[in-house]
Scaffold this active site. Structure first.
Site, short mmCIF file in Angstrom:
data_model
loop_
_atom_site.label_atom_id
_atom_site.label_comp_id
_atom_site.label_asym_id
_atom_site.label_seq_id
_atom_site.Cartn_x
_atom_site.Cartn_y
_atom_site.Cartn_z
N GLU A 1 -76.08 6.87 -0.83
CA GLU A 1 -75.22 6.30 0.18
C GLU A 1 -74.96 7.26 1.35
OE1 GLU A 1 -73.03 3.89 -2.02
OE2 GLU A 1 -72.96 2.67 -0.24
N THR B 1 -70.38 -1.99 4.15
CA THR B 1 -70.36 -1.88 2.68
C THR B 1 -71.71 -2.27 2.08
OG1 THR B 1 -69.39 -4.08 2.60
CG2 THR B 1 -67.88 -2.21 2.39
N ARG B 2 -71.88 -1.88 0.80
CA ARG B 2 -73.16 -2.07 0.11
C ARG B 2 -73.68 -3.50 0.18
NH1 ARG B 2 -72.24 1.20 -5.58
NH2 ARG B 2 -72.34 3.26 -4.63
N ASP B 3 -72.80 -4.48 -0.12
CA ASP B 3 -73.26 -5.86 -0.17
C ASP B 3 -73.76 -6.31 1.20
OD1 ASP B 3 -70.62 -5.52 0.57
OD2 ASP B 3 -70.01 -7.54 -0.04
#
Ligand SMILES: Cc1cc2nc3c(=O)[nH]c(=O)nc-3n(C[C@H](O)[C@H](O)[C@H](O)COP(=O)(O)OP(=O)(O)OC[C@H]3O[C@@H](n4cnc5c(N)ncnc54)[C@H](O)[C@@H]3O)c2cc1C
Ligand code: HEM
Ligand code: SF4
Ligand code: F3S
Ligand code: FES
EC number: 1.4.3.16
Lengths: 585, 116, 249, 115
Positions: free
Chosen positions: A261, A290-292
């Site tokens: 990340e 964010t990741r999603d």
């Protein structure tokens, strides 16, 4: 191989798995159980050397003051999980993390990175409103598991290494767990271990996707066993994708492994096949979303591309200066170099990769399940994260609840006796496990690939009802085809191909549940995104999916979320609390 | 089919270890002979001279040279080892020390060869 | 971008361990541009010989389960690009040295971990979860020394590389001793006496000949040799005070 | 196999020998310029307490050092263990000590020399 060939073995407390959950349970059970209680650890690999806790890079979430509070950690967890988490579990996670981190430092002997004043250094993952993540460089899991492993090895527990659990064997009336059927992988022989209490800490692991990050030993065995044993599984549609997995071709196990990340955090750019940055089309935070969000952005970009030679997108770091990259991300640069890529000066192809499984067995806050004698903790247990897990909450969850499970089992074991297994279930589970040995040998790998492609295409980062129905049909095909694939039975000792078969069996079973749960949820929450139902739905009416065997079939129902601590739109933080304590970069 | 041999793991420090060990063994085997020879003095200078005469022979010369050579190798190897064990060198210092040892060793060897 | 290898297949020879009476099997494996030794071994098991046994877990150099002898040298196989170890297009792969072989390429690592524990490689402390976390200065020399060895993944590569281990079954070995040195320098650890005792016995640090293979082959660039030297220094210091007159020291 | 005590004995004797060896080598190099003769050697050493101490120390040190060293090698390369190994070490040490002691005696105080 007959039931009479199964070696029988008894213990008091049995622990499956040696991730954060399993190892902590072993330590705590040793502390709370009465003197003389026998504790046994059974694990698919070597103690402490398998599973994902060891692979934790970023770190461990815990509110340790400096403005941060358990309340704030809790609210971030609930918001991150889009109001689906079991609030009592989430609360206990945040509250106990504070104790667990002190335990890790003081009793287990971990050393986490420090600030210049000697206090623990904490940073913020995306989705957090405070600098909260404790870490040891970017190899936090190694420090946590090595120290735990030493403690457990020195504690003299009974070790059943390279023992694969294949079936939970209940009592005749089905009300309680009698024991666990296992394969001693080193000899290929079967062993039934009876225990008064059993912890399942086998750690989920969404490895049925073409691209995945978890350790190779994780193949959803625990959840598949729990499903067969009739337990309820919740949130099974919730598969977290990490946006940047390495793409190095399908003939290398390196493919799918995480590029951390921090690369994006430090200013790494995502570049499409057309040579353009694209993340700002999806989110004002660009690559730092964010990741999603980033996963979906990359996935959408990949679909636009029709160059068959280039599947993913590129991550490019070189504009930050190769020396800076080499120095700051030494581990990542080396890892890329080992598979032939130059992260510091070139660009590396990446792809979203299945990372963590939010779904799991329904448990109470003490890790008890509906079946007496069975406890579940860690990634196998559902509820704490809801629809999305915050970076740093995974290892906190497994260590907190592993410890709780150990305490609970250590107390519950008093007054319990060993139970007699239902011999018919035992025979059926044995039958199931040796089935491939009775068929004509063939290759297992092509079917695993087929399942992985299918799950990636139809039940992956972005889903539709029609796609998931196709997925379901495809899974059924793989399942059926697998039953025609046999395994060479000339030598069962350390027979990896047999275990590949059993792995795929578990993955097929749980893939079906994921897909059915995905079809049942007609909205988009956290990790679950439906192109045909892009809305999140009303938070007040949040419900979660529950899957359970009903006869031969998996049934998915929905249960309303109980807002036991805080209701949507409200907060447990004081009124004047700032939105975030993290300095904007 | 040949299996990879032990030397596939060879590297300078490993070679130094092997050399030190072999020289140590060599010394341990040779020293008793050396002592026996000197012990000849008990039977008088003549007897010893006879022994020394013997030492004019080529083989014996070689062995004498061997003893001195082994002693030199082993001495420097041993000092190097104790320095490595007891002085907390930093890596660059280690390289320097190794270089210094090598040089002094080479010089010493030359010197002994000349002497003999 | 990696370039395609100049040949289309590899000649891979595998030592089959005690089950096969030390026999070797030769395989032809398709060559790819991004291919690790573990990938090559996996390809054989998945496509050519389903009975081949080996071990791996994380596949990214974190778990230390996958070490084998590759071309006679111990290596982590998941992070070793095949091009690094090829001799022409050939390579020989065997089970890790100095540990009992279970089957083919899988060894029993218990002796390694038993020694880890025997070297007191475990935290000794009086603080509990109810105490605050100790403030620690990361730049203090002792802490720097402790941190140097902390990233050990217990892969046993050093253990396999060390000839002293092969000759001396009691020798605790580089990784366990390095762990002991780390703890000795850890301000949080109270086990000084126990550690010094554990590493001064028959299998202790004094058996090390500083041959340095541990340091050369450690895939994580750790330096057990220097850690062991640290232990020797520490014990030598305490030698004159106490130990000489005690039995069995 | 090596405990702290044996290790320290090996190192201490090594340190002791280092200057002695250098000294011995220097003398020898000097001595052999132009060939060795018994009389030459003996003439220098006969009756000298200093040389007696010099070589005596040397012999004791080398006996201890060599015995411990061979013990290690015998264990690691020869597989000797337990009492056999201990016996080997003591045996070798004693042989060195006796032969060495005899040699030192011979070149310093033995009376047979003048016979
Ligand atoms: C690459 C990577 C990076 C991550 N980084 C972070 C991070 O920075 N922060 C964070 O909070 N979380 C992170 N996570 C998530 C975190 O690792 C998990 O949430 C957590 O470790 C799960 O712990 P666990 O004990 O439940 O399972 P695991 O640690 O996965 O352990 C499972 C154990 O069960 C065993 N097992 C499996 N099947 C069987 C069977 N049939 N029989 C017997 N034993 C079995 C396995 O071998 C293993 O020992 C990361 C995960 C990955 C993959
Ligand atoms: C000149 C001074 C000497 C020094 C400084 C010296 C130093 C050392 C040291 C430090 C070791 C330990 C090696 C290790 O642990 O790996 C050693 C081993 C040994 N020494 Fe010496 N030594 C000397 C003279 C001798 C002599 C004269 C002999 C002949 C008997 C000898 C025989 C041995 C043997 C057999 C070993 C064992 C080798 C091994 O363990 O690998 N040494 N020496
Ligand atoms: S020191 Fe290095 S080689 Fe040895 S076990 Fe640790 S990581 Fe592996
Ligand atoms: S290889 Fe072995 S001998 Fe010592 S320096 Fe390393 S432990
Ligand atoms: S597989 Fe984990 S280190 Fe290689």
């Amino acid at each position: 191989m007959r039931v009479s060939d199964i070696e029988r073995h008894d213990t008091d407390i049995l622990i499956l798995g040696t991730g954060g959950a399993g190892l902590f349970a072993a330590l705590h059970a040793g502390q709370t159980a009465p003197e003389g209680t026998k504790i046994t650890i059974a694990v698919k690999g070597l103690i402490g050397k398998c599973g994902c806790t060891r692979m934790v890079q970023g770190g461990y979430n815990v509110a340790l003051g400096g403005g941060d509070t358990v309340e704030r950690h809790f609210m971030d967890t609930i918001n991150g999980g889009k109001w689906l988490p079991d609030q009592d579990m989430a609360w206990r996670l945040c509250e106990q993390a504070v104790v667990r981190i002190r335990e890790l430092e003081n009793e287990v002997g971990c050393f986490f990175d420090r600030n210049p004043d000697g206090s623990l250094h904490q940073k913020a993952f995306a989705g957090q409103t405070a600098d909260r993540t404790v870490h040891k460089g970017d190899l936090t899991g190694i420090e946590i598991i090595n120290r735990l492993m030493e403690k457990v090895l020195a504690s003299g527990v009974e070790k059943l290494q390279e023992h694969r659990a294949v079936g939970l064997i209940p009592t005749k009336d089905g009300s309680a767990l009698a024991g666990v059927l296992m394969i001693d992988m080193r000899t290929g022989k079967f062993r039934l271990v009876r225990a008064k209490t059993v912890l399942m800490g086998t750690g989920g692991g969404p490895t049925m996707y073409k691209y995945h990050t978890p350790s190779g030993d994780k193949t959803m065995d625990g959840l598949a066993m729990a499903l067969r044993a009739g337990l309820k599984l919740r949130d099974m549609e919730m598969v977290q994708f990490h946006p940047t997995g390495l793409l190095a071709g399908d003939h290398t196990r390196m493919t799918g492994t995480v590029l951390e990340e921090g690369l994006r955090g430090a200013g790494g750019q995502l570049i499409s096949h057309a040579g353009q940055r694209f993340m700002f089309d999806f989110d004002p935070k660009g690559e730092r979303a964010t990741r999603d969000v980033v996963s979906r952005g990359i996935y959408a970009e990949m679909r636009k591309n029709n160059n068959p030679d280039q599947e993913g997108v590129f991550i490019s770091m070189s504009h930050l200066g190769p020396d800076f990259v080499r120095q700051k991300f030494k581990g990542m640069v080396n890892r890329c170099a080992d598979s032939g890529f130059d992260l510091a000066t070139g660009k590396v192809e990446v792809v979203p990769t299945a990372h963590y499984f939010m779904g799991g067995v329904v448990v109470d806050v003490d890790t008890r399940t509906a079946m007496e004698g069975l406890y579940v903790a860690g990634e196998d247990a559902g509820g704490a994260h809801g629809s999305n897990r915050l970076g740093g909450n995974g290892v906190a969850n497994s260590t907190v609840y592993g410890g709780i499970a150990g305490d609970t089992m250590g107390r519950d074991v008093v007054g319990m006796t060993l139970r007699d297994p239902d011999e018919t279930v035992l025979a059926a589970e044995l039958e199931r496990a040796i089935y491939p040995l009775t068929q004509k040998p063939d290759l297992v790998l092509p079917l695993r690939k087929q399942l992985q492609d299918l799950m990636w295409e139809e039940v992956g980062v972005m889903r539709t009802g029609a796609g998931m129905k196709r997925g379901l049909a495809g899974i059924a095909q793989v399942s059926v085809a697998l039953m025609d694939v046999g395994v060479d039975n000339s030598n069962l000792a350390f027979n990896l191909t047999w275990h590949d078969w059993l792995n795929l069996r578990s993955l097929c079973d749980i893939s079906e549940v994921i897909t059915k749960a995905g079809i049942a949820r007609e909205n988009s929450r956290g990790a679950h995104f439906r192109e045909d139902f892009p809305d999140a739905g009303a938070m007040e009416d949040s419900d979660f999916t529950v899957a359970q065997m009903s006869g031969e079939n998996v049934q998915v129902t929905r249960e309303p979320v109980q807002f036991t601590i805080v209701r949507p739109g409200e907060t447990v933080l004081p009124e004047d609390a700032p939105e975030t304590l993290v300095a904007v970069p | 089919m040949s299996k990879p041999s032990i030397t596939s793991r060879a590297h300078p420090l490993w070679l130094a270890y092997v050399l030190h060990r072999l020289s140590g063994i060599g010394l341990a085997l040779f020293l008793p002979l050396h002592f026996l020879l000197l012990g000849q003095a008990l039977h008088g200078a003549a007897a010893m001279d006879a022994g020394l005469q013997f030492s004019e022979m080529f083989v014996f010369k070689l062995a004498e040279f061997g003893l001195v050579f082994l002693l030199a190798v082993h001495l420097f190897g041993g000092l190097r080892l104790m320095a490595m064990e007891w002085v907390p060198w930093t890596p660059p210092q280690k390289t320097l020390a190794a270089l210094a040892t090598a040089t002094s060793f080479a010089v010493a060897c030359l010197f002994f060869m000349k002497a003999i | 971008m990696p370039t395609d290898p100049p040949f289309d297949h590899l000649k891979v020879t595998i030592d089959r361990g005690p089950d096969a009476n030390g026999a070797q099997t030769e395989f032809e494996v398709p060559a790819y541009d991004n291919q690790t030794v573990l990938d090559v071994v996996s390809w054989i098991q998945q496509n050519a010989d389903p009975t081949l046994s080996y071990r791996f877990a994380c596949r990214v150099g974190m778990c230390g389960s996958c070490a084998m002898m590759v071309g006679g040298v111990p290596r982590w196989t998941c992070r070793t690009h095949i091009s690094k170890v090829l001799d022409g297009n050939a390579v020989t792969i065997g089970p890790l040295r100095n540990l009992p072989v279970i089957k083919d390429l899988a060894v029993d690592m218990d002796p390694f971990f038993d020694k880890w524990v025997a070297a007191e490689g475990v935290h000794h402390g009086a603080l509990t979860r109810d105490d605050p976390i100790a403030p620690i200065n990361e730049t203090a020399p002792a802490r720097v020394e402790a941190n140097a060895g902390i990233e050990c993944i217990n892969c046993s590569v050093c253990y396999a590389a060390c000839d002293t281990v092969s000759g001396n079954p009691d020798y605790l070995g580089p990784a366990a001793l390095q762990r002991a040195w780390t703890l000795l320098n850890d301000a949080k650890d109270d086990g000084r006496v126990a550690i010094l005792d554990a590493i001064s016995g028959t299998g202790g640090c004094h058996n090390c000949h500083s041959m340095g293979s541990c340091t050369i082959y450690c895939p994580n660039d750790l330096d057990p040799m220097s850690a062991i030297a640290g232990l020797k220094r520490e014990t030598a210091k305490s030698f004159f005070n106490t130990s000489f007159f005690k039995k069995d020291r | 196999m090596l405990t702290l005590r044996l290790y320290m004995l090996q190192r201490i004797t090594a340190l002791l020998m280092a200057p002695l060896v250098l000294g011995h080598l220097a003398v020898m190099i000097y001595a052999i310029q132009g060939g060795v003769s018994a009389a030459e050697i003996l003439g220098r050493t006969q009756g000298s307490l200093a040389w007696f101490l010099f070589y005596g120390t040397f012999v004791i040190a080398v006996s201890v050092h060599g015995a411990i060293g061979l013990r290690t090698v015998a264990h690691e390369w020869g597989g000797l263990k337990g009492p056999v190994l201990e016996g080997f070490m003591w045996g070798f040490g004693l042989i060195l000590l006796i032969l060495g002691g005899r040699a030192v005696w011979a070149v310093t105080f033995a009376t047979g020399v003048n016979a």
